[in-house]
Scaffold this motif. Sequence first.
Motif, short mmCIF file in Angstrom:
data_model
loop_
_atom_site.label_atom_id
_atom_site.label_comp_id
_atom_site.label_asym_id
_atom_site.label_seq_id
_atom_site.Cartn_x
_atom_site.Cartn_y
_atom_site.Cartn_z
N PHE A 15 0.81 -1.22 0.00
CA PHE A 15 0.00 0.00 0.00
C PHE A 15 0.85 1.27 0.00
N LEU A 16 2.00 1.23 0.66
CA LEU A 16 2.85 2.42 0.71
C LEU A 16 3.40 2.74 -0.68
N VAL A 17 3.92 1.72 -1.37
CA VAL A 17 4.46 1.93 -2.72
C VAL A 17 3.36 2.30 -3.69
N ILE B 125 4.10 -1.36 -7.92
CA ILE B 125 4.48 -0.35 -8.93
C ILE B 125 3.48 -0.34 -10.08
N LEU B 126 3.12 -1.53 -10.57
CA LEU B 126 2.16 -1.61 -11.68
C LEU B 126 0.79 -1.05 -11.29
N LEU B 127 0.32 -1.43 -10.11
CA LEU B 127 -0.98 -0.92 -9.64
C LEU B 127 -0.91 0.59 -9.42
N GLY B 128 0.20 1.07 -8.88
CA GLY B 128 0.36 2.51 -8.66
C GLY B 128 0.31 3.28 -9.95
N PHE C 269 -8.46 7.12 -0.61
CA PHE C 269 -8.73 5.86 0.10
C PHE C 269 -7.45 5.04 0.25
N ILE C 270 -6.67 4.93 -0.85
CA ILE C 270 -5.43 4.15 -0.81
C ILE C 270 -4.44 4.79 0.17
N ALA C 271 -4.38 6.13 0.15
CA ALA C 271 -3.49 6.84 1.08
C ALA C 271 -3.91 6.62 2.52
#
Length: 406
Positions: A58-60, A151-154, A167-169
């Motif tokens: 979640f952080l990345v 990385i890909l999801l980000g 929400f992710i943050a």
Amino acid sequence: MKSIVKGWNSLSLVKQIVIGLIIGIILALAVPQATVITLFGDLFVKALKAVAPVLVLFLVMSAIAQHKAGQKTNMKSVIVLYLICTFCAGTLAVIASFIFKFDLALAEGASDVAPPEGIAEVLRTLLYNVVANPVDAIMNANYIGILAWAILLGIALRHAGENTKIFIADVSEAVSSIVKWVIRFAPLGVMGLVFNSIASEGLSSLLSYGRIILLLVGVMLVDALIVNPIIVYAACRRNPYPLVLRCIKDSGITAFFTRSSAANIPVNMRLCSDLGLDKDTYSISIPLGATINMGGAAITISVLSLAAVHTLGISVDLPSAVILCVLSAVSACGASGVAGGSLLLIPLACSLFGIPADIAMQVVGVGFIIGVVQDSCETALNSSTDVVLTATAEYRSRMKREKENA
């Protein structure tokens, strides 16, 4: 009771850990049969290992999803520093092994494990980890796979709505809060881990391998206290020791007792935050460093391999020594992709000098015997160096910006 709790909470975490360390030693000497105390250490390590994969994901993912176009990170510099540092560690170990030569008392081989057949297998395992199933990667703490998916999801979520990014943050912050709660139990965890180390009979068997332990620990100390500071000074022209010593104190101590770079990822993330480093950089560099920044592993591979060489009376020329420096650095970067870590890469290095596999596996057996010391020091060096080099890259970047604005 309230005054005791208040006094305890007023102490810094490092002081609390030192108190836990002392209590663990006293209990191990006074009541070694009270094995229930080891439960505290086991629970602490398992809790860190459980939360670390979710934290990294979640952080990345959050950092990349909210990354603004044109916003600079220091990842390129960090990776270059990781590679330089690992190569320097391997080279230092080779030099030290030629200066301090001695015969190694070979042990029974590790019959239940199999080393990789070559460097290609090490790198192939590493690449397979990149394309691992994301759920499987999280369950097995495969940080290369977790980083790849994060990385890909980000990147994919860069075009998501603001509510999704928020929400992710928020989830990232929530997991970070859980990490802080877990770390608060570090004194109890260290107490249990120290008790387990001292109460077990493993330490008594280390005496016959005293010279190899002294060489390994000595090289790692030189790497941590001399080589790393030189690299830091060369990169950012500032006194390196405040940073190096703080990283050893806040990261190396916990890594020494947990003996797990993965478990120490939350500790390193917290230290980077305390140092005021860029979250976009350290959220990626710290889990990546736990996988490829393996100076301690390069030292272990080089020292034990050359100890076998000296024991068998094999002469080593300069080109072979240089190749070993490169091989130990490359192998160390792939150590996390091999079950057994750095020790199972020793036969790979031994094959460079024509040492038979059965003798090489006896050297691995020695590694397992001294593992309680070797692995602790190796992890402490690897983990603390992750933060040192991440901070160095950022300080160098800041120095460049200041010169440009001057």
